[in-house]
Each structure stands twice: as structure tokens, then as C-alpha cells.
Enzyme design. Structure first.
Site, short mmCIF file in Angstrom:
data_model
loop_
_atom_site.label_atom_id
_atom_site.label_comp_id
_atom_site.label_asym_id
_atom_site.label_seq_id
_atom_site.Cartn_x
_atom_site.Cartn_y
_atom_site.Cartn_z
N SER A 67 0.83 -1.20 0.00
CA SER A 67 0.00 0.00 0.00
C SER A 67 0.86 1.25 0.00
O SER A 67 1.97 1.26 0.54
CB SER A 67 -0.90 0.01 1.24
OG SER A 67 -1.52 1.27 1.42
N TYR B 68 -2.23 -0.24 9.98
CA TYR B 68 -2.44 -0.80 8.64
C TYR B 68 -1.17 -0.70 7.82
O TYR B 68 -0.71 -1.68 7.22
CB TYR B 68 -3.58 -0.07 7.94
CG TYR B 68 -3.72 -0.41 6.48
CD1 TYR B 68 -4.09 -1.68 6.07
CD2 TYR B 68 -3.45 0.55 5.50
CE1 TYR B 68 -4.20 -2.00 4.72
CE2 TYR B 68 -3.56 0.23 4.15
CZ TYR B 68 -3.94 -1.04 3.76
OH TYR B 68 -4.03 -1.36 2.44
#
Length: 335
Positions: A127, A152
Site C-alpha cells: 500500500s 495498517y
């Protein structure tokens, strides 16, 4: 070939599986169909794949070690595309354990399955969030990313480190893809395009964080999928020019690579909102709020490495992408 796509009921997962099926490959898709957002949307995505004769679906938790081992043993995949993960930056502040279970435990099970069954290539979703506190623009895979600002992001950086370990120890070819704000038809309802569209169409105010002073490298889904499918057949080998005295984080002496998948054209948040307003034919009511924990002010992808590797070059303009998304959204939700 037989290819495993994890997170197949997800946004990128469904589109990726469809593109692979269109190429004539067999796809086994797994997903746990959790209720992080509307399960019906996930089921409706799966319906887009059910007509393909070479597609099969298995409902499964990636964190289930025994079930994952049996799946790999029984199917003997040629390639694995791991898009299954607990997503969302802000939700990781509220429910950290969900990210450990899926993104860490689940990823180890993927790595073990690939190692034990001699998978030819593991492609996995990282990501843009891994860039965290970095301020040098554009974000480059050649730069250090040791300062994540959300759990995350930390789990995605951990995936990259775990993958490198398996590439080193077992010669498993791995490629990590750092996605930059992917949007389009069938997109997640917790992402800004869907949140904005829903609020505008219901005459509700949209939340505009950091007073709107934000930039995102919005990437249309078709462009992102082109990158995934292209890199699937570009199996990494050890980089003979790798310098251990000045290591490049994006490559290795082991069969390991990292790439950005972005549009390479960051857009101001207010411009993005205006484009959605134009596509929907309605002006948004705006609720201006401060910056959220774990969020970043700007993202901007350097995609030169992926372009050099497979000729990746996004072709969808923001207006074109938002128009297609808005048309889908109105149709799907009955507007």
C-alpha cells in the site's frame, strides 16, 4: 495456468480475477466475506465471476492455517495474487487485532503455502500507506519507509519484509505492489468516492478532512489491474547489481521486487470533489474537519520502475474514471 486470487470478493480482487479469466486461465478465489462493509456488495461482485467456467470460489479465512495448507496442497497453484487483507487506515485505530489476524497471520500462511508447493510467483498487495511520514515527492520505491503512521501501514510494510525473507531463504519469487487510492465501479463503500457519492445523492454533508488541503494519487481500477496482470508474468530474479553497502529497498540479491501502482498525477481533494459533483449533477454540502489520526496529507506515486519493467502507464483521466464510477454507483444503488 491455475492462479489463486485472495480477497476475490473485494474491489481489486474481483476485477483482477475477471481480467485473468479473460486471458483463459483457471482462477480459484478465496474470501472470508467478512462484514467490515456490506457483504451483499461482495456477493454481487462474486456474481460477476460466476459465469466463467474456469472460476471457483472457496469461502475461507486466510488466518486458518490448516485450511490454507490443504488448499495449496490440493490445488497446486502456478501463481498466487494475494489481495486479501483487512483494509482501511482509520479502522486500524479501532480494531488492530483484525489487521494482525488477516494481514500478518494470513500472510504467513500464504508464504508457507507458496513455499511448500513451489509456487512460481507470489504477487501481493502492499500500500502507498507504507510511505507514512515521508515528505519527499513523488513517493519512490527506492526510498526508505521506516516511519509508518498507522497499524495498517505497519502490517503492509511487514508483508514486504516477510516476503523478502522467503525470497532469501527459499528462493520464492515475490513482488509487492504499493497501490495508490484505487477507485472505480464496484469500489469499497468506505472509500472517499463512494462516501462522497452517497452523501451527495442523499443531500447529506460530506466530511472534508484537513480543511480539504490534501492530495491523492487517484488510480482508476482498470489501470491498476493492468499493472497487476502485467507483473504477474514478470517473475523476479536476483539483481546482480544489488549493492549491500547501499541497499535499494525495491530490489535484492534475492528474487524480490517492489513497485508503485499509481496514476503519477496527484489531484487536490477539492478538485476531486468538484469532479464528482459534476458527474452526479449536484453540489455537495461540506463539513470541514481536521486531519484524522493515521492519515497523510499527500500521496504521489513514482511509477518509473513499473514502467521500465512492464511498460505500465495509466491512461484513464480523472474525469473519465469518475464518470464511469458515478454511472455505476447510481445504477447499482437505484438512483
Amino acid at each position: 495456468m491455475k492462479i489463486l486470487v485472495t480477497g476475490v470478493a473485494g474491489f481489486i480482487g474481483m476485477h483482477t480475477a475477471k481480467a485473468i479469466l479473460e486471458k483463459g486461465h483457471y482462477v480459484v478465489g478465496i474470501d472470508n466475506l467478512n462484514d467490515y462493509y456490506d457483504v451483499q456488495l461482495k456477493r454481487d461482485r462474486l456474481k460477476q465471476l460466476e459465469s466463467y467456467r474456469k472460476f471457483s470460489f472457496v469461502k475461507m479465512e486466510m488466518a486458518d492455517r490448516d485450511a490454507m495448507a490443504r488448499l495449496f496442497d490440493n490445488e497446486r497453484f502456478n501463481r498466487v495474487i494475494n489481495l486479501g487483507a483487512q483494509g482501511g487506515v482509520r479502522y486500524s485505530v479501532k480494531n488492530p487485532h483484525a489487521y494482525v489476524d488477516s494481514n500478518l497471520v494470513g500472510f504467513v500462511n500464504i508464504l508457507e503455502g507458496c513455499r511448500n508447493t513451489k509456487v512460481e510467483h507470489l504477487v501481493y498487495a502492499s500500500s502507498s500507506s507504507v510511505y507514512g511520514a515521508n515528505t519527499k515527492m513523488p513517493f519512490s520505491v527506492h526510498d526508505d519507509v521506516s516511519h509508518p503512521v498507522s497499524l495498517y501501514a505497519a502490517t503492509k510494510k511487514a508483508n514486504e519484509l516477510m516476503a523478502h525473507t522467503y525470497s532469501h531463504l527459499y528462493g520464492l519469487p515475490t513482488t509487492g505492489l504499493r497501490f495508490f487510492t484505487v477507485y472505480g465501479p464496484w469500489g469499497r463503500p468506505d472509500m472517499s468516492p463512494s462516501l462522497f457519492a452517497r452523501a451527495i445523492l442523499h443531500d447529506e454533508a460530506i466530511n472534508v478532512f484537513n480543511e480539504g488541503k490534501m492530495q491523492r494519487d487517484f488510480t482508476y481500477i482498470d489501470d491498476a489491474v493492468d499493472g497487476v496482470v502485467s507483473i504477474m508474468d514478470s517473475i523476479p530474479q536476483g539483481d546482480k547489481s544489488f549493492d549491500a553497502n547501499a541497499p535499494d529497498p525495491s530490489t535484492s540479491y534475492a528474487p524480490y521486487r517492489l513497485y508503485n501502482i499509481g496514476n503519477n498525477q496527484p489531484v487536490q481533494l477539492m478538485e476531486f470533489i468538484q469532479t464528482i459533483e459534476q458527474a452526479l449533477g449536484k453540489v455537495a454540502k461540506k463539513n470541514y474537519l481536521p486531519m484524522q489520526d493515521g492519515d497523510v496529507v499527500a500521496t504521489y506515486a513514482d511509477i518509473d520502475s513499473l514502467n521500465e519493467a512492464v511498460g505500465f502507464r495509466p491512461s484513464t483521466s480523472l474525469k473519465e474514471g469518475i464518470t464511469k464510477f458515478s454511472q455505476w454507483y447510481k445504477t447499482y444503488h437505484g438512483f
